[in-house]
Structures are given as structure tokens and as C-alpha cells.
Write a protein that holds these residues in place. Structure first.
Motif, PDB file in Angstrom:
ATOM      1  N   THR A 122       0.768  -1.100  -0.040  1.00 39.66           N
ATOM      2  CA  THR A 122       0.057  -0.116   0.037  1.00 39.66           C
ATOM      3  C   THR A 122       0.867   1.384   0.081  1.00 39.66           C
ATOM      4  O   THR A 122       1.859   1.450  -0.786  1.00 39.66           O
ATOM      5  CB  THR A 122      -0.975   0.180   1.172  1.00 39.66           C
TER       6      THR A 122
ATOM      7  N   ASP B  42      -0.869   4.374   5.344  1.00 41.86           N
ATOM      8  CA  ASP B  42      -2.344   4.145   5.375  1.00 41.86           C
ATOM      9  C   ASP B  42      -2.352   2.809   6.354  1.00 41.86           C
ATOM     10  O   ASP B  42      -1.479   2.163   7.023  1.00 41.86           O
ATOM     11  CB  ASP B  42      -2.780   3.690   4.056  1.00 41.86           C
TER      12      ASP B  42
ATOM     13  N   ARG C 215      -4.527   0.015   5.374  1.00 43.16           N
ATOM     14  CA  ARG C 215      -5.249  -1.147   4.714  1.00 43.16           C
ATOM     15  C   ARG C 215      -4.106  -2.378   4.795  1.00 43.16           C
ATOM     16  O   ARG C 215      -3.178  -2.119   4.490  1.00 43.16           O
ATOM     17  CB  ARG C 215      -5.594  -0.612   3.496  1.00 43.16           C
TER      18      ARG C 215
ATOM     19  N   ASP D 283     -13.660   0.526  -2.841  1.00 36.36           N
ATOM     20  CA  ASP D 283     -13.898  -0.651  -2.498  1.00 36.36           C
ATOM     21  C   ASP D 283     -14.928  -1.679  -2.954  1.00 36.36           C
ATOM     22  O   ASP D 283     -14.719  -2.707  -3.215  1.00 36.36           O
ATOM     23  CB  ASP D 283     -14.299  -0.488  -0.943  1.00 36.36           C
TER      24      ASP D 283
ATOM     25  N   ASP E 150      -8.902  -2.172   7.822  1.00 36.37           N
ATOM     26  CA  ASP E 150      -8.150  -0.803   8.102  1.00 36.37           C
ATOM     27  C   ASP E 150      -7.710  -0.592   9.323  1.00 36.37           C
ATOM     28  O   ASP E 150      -7.759   0.570   9.726  1.00 36.37           O
ATOM     29  CB  ASP E 150      -9.089   0.068   7.519  1.00 36.37           C
TER      30      ASP E 150
ATOM     31  N   SER F 225      -6.245   7.599  -1.522  1.00 39.37           N
ATOM     32  CA  SER F 225      -7.198   6.884  -1.035  1.00 39.37           C
ATOM     33  C   SER F 225      -8.468   6.907  -2.022  1.00 39.37           C
ATOM     34  O   SER F 225      -9.478   6.413  -1.998  1.00 39.37           O
ATOM     35  CB  SER F 225      -7.640   7.128   0.470  1.00 39.37           C
TER      36      SER F 225
ATOM     37  N   SER G  62      -6.146   2.762   2.476  1.00 35.76           N
ATOM     38  CA  SER G  62      -7.423   3.235   3.500  1.00 35.76           C
ATOM     39  C   SER G  62      -7.472   4.681   3.351  1.00 35.76           C
ATOM     40  O   SER G  62      -6.653   5.389   3.102  1.00 35.76           O
ATOM     41  CB  SER G  62      -7.023   2.612   4.760  1.00 35.76           C
TER      42      SER G  62
ATOM     43  N   THR H  59      -7.979   6.078   6.402  1.00 35.44           N
ATOM     44  CA  THR H  59      -7.520   6.398   7.562  1.00 35.44           C
ATOM     45  C   THR H  59      -5.929   6.140   7.562  1.00 35.44           C
ATOM     46  O   THR H  59      -5.528   5.273   6.721  1.00 35.44           O
ATOM     47  CB  THR H  59      -8.106   5.434   8.686  1.00 35.44           C
TER      48      THR H  59
END
Length: 193
Positions: free
Chosen positions: A2, A18, A20, A46, A64, A161, A168, A170
Motif C-alpha cells: 500500500t 495508510d 489497509r 472498495d 483498515d 485513497s 485506506s 485512515t
């Protein structure tokens, strides 16, 4: 794999990652095809990821909450993981004020692959996240301070993202003003000391 991105300045360093993690189950050729599509940027959301995985018969589990960036005694460490069949390869980025090191871990063996000094952005990620980071750096970075670099990193995380389901929404952001010995941190990570 990622997105982990850092800026190394003389007066400090900052890194974001991230959160994820995607686990794939199915036939290896189908998984590899899905990963190619995902990491090239052709799967943006997603929902698109779930739909495409269903079409080619790959089960996926997305979470996540994976912590990829930590601070250990003034050294910020970021890590991304790649899988190719049964081989798991990790890339680890160590940063502190003034310097950085990139290491690879394959079959529990750590090997330093790159070293650098202040004034650099470093990006660990897939093709699409590296493209987004490059664009953000070119368009938003005018040189300057660690807080200005932080804004470029935040912009990159938000943009990435939005264009790939591999990242993710977040993320964690960690900062240090300390200049620490990276060799000691790497030695501890590889089982020394």
C-alpha cells in the motif's frame, strides 16, 4: 503493498502510512490478475474491488487497522508487505532527522538496500500510489520546512485513497525532531544487540 511516505529534513522527519491490509484467497493466477489491476489503479473503490474479486472468483478480506508506521526511540519505522505466491517480502523504511535507510526482509533476513540524507521524500508503495505521490510532490512541494512537507504527505494520502482501493482513508502520521543512530535500530531489528 500500500502506501508509506516520508520526508527527511535536517531539523526533523515525518512519515505517514495508510492502515489497509488485503488478504486474498483463490487460485494464484486469479489473485495475481486482481493484484495487477488493483496496484495499477484500475480499481478505484472498495465496491469496485469487491465486485471484481467476485467476478474472477477471489475471496478477499479487507481491514483498515494495520499499523504500518511506528516510532521507536526517536526513529520512525514504516513497513509495507508484498506477497508473490508463498514468498512474503517486506520493505522497511527507517527515518530520523537528517537521514534514512531502506531495508528488505525476505525469509526473515534483513538487507539494507538504500541509504540517504536530508532533503528527500521517500515513497514505498505500488505503481498508482507512487504516481500520486510524485504528482503531489511536483505540484505542491516548493521546498521548505517539515510542516510544509507534512502538508504534501497529507495531500498524497488523501488523493491516493481516492484513486485506489489499495489505500485506506485512515492513516497514521508520526513526526520526530531527533537525529538518531539508524544503524542501531537496524541492528536491533535484525536480531543483534
Amino acid at each position: 503493498m500500500t502506501l508509506v511516505m516520508a520526508y527527511i529534513g535536517r531539523q526533523g522527519a515525518v512519515m505517514a502510512g495508510d492502515m489497509r491490509e488485503i488478504a486474498f484467497q483463490g487460485d494464484d493466477p486469479c489473485i495475481e490478475a486482481l493484484e495487477r489491476e488493483l496496484y495499477s489503479g484500475s480499481i478505484a473503490s472498495d465496491n469496485d474491488l469487491l465486485e471484481r474479486a467476485g467476478e474472477i472468483g477471489v475471496a478477499i478480506r479487507v481491514r483498515d487497522d494495520k499499523v504500518k508506521v511506528t516510532e521507536q526511540d526517536g526513529v520512525i519505522v514504516g513497513e509495507v508487505t508484498e506477497t508473490a505466491g508463498s514468498t512474503i517480502r517486506q520493505k522497511r523504511l527507517y527515518v530520523t532527522a537528517g537521514s534514512y535507510v531502506i531495508a528488505e526482509i525476505i525469509d526473515s533476513r534483513l538487507r539494507v538496500t538504500q541509504r540517504g540524507q536530508a532533503g528527500n521524500f521517500v515513497v514505498l508503495g505500488n505503481d498508482i500510489t507512487k504516481q500520486v505521490a510524485g504528482q503531489c510532490i511536483r505540484e505542491a512541494w516548493k521546498g521548505g520546512t517539515v510542516p510544509e512537507a507534512m502538508r504534501v504527505i497529507l495531500l498524497t494520502m488523501q488523493m491516493a485513497s481516492g484513486v485506489t482501493a489499495s489505500v485506506s482513508r485512515t492513516f497514521m502520521l508520526v513526526h520526530t525532531d531527533r537525529a538518531m543512530n539508524l544503524a542501531g535500530a537496524i541492528n536491533r531489528a535484525s536480531g543483534g544487540e
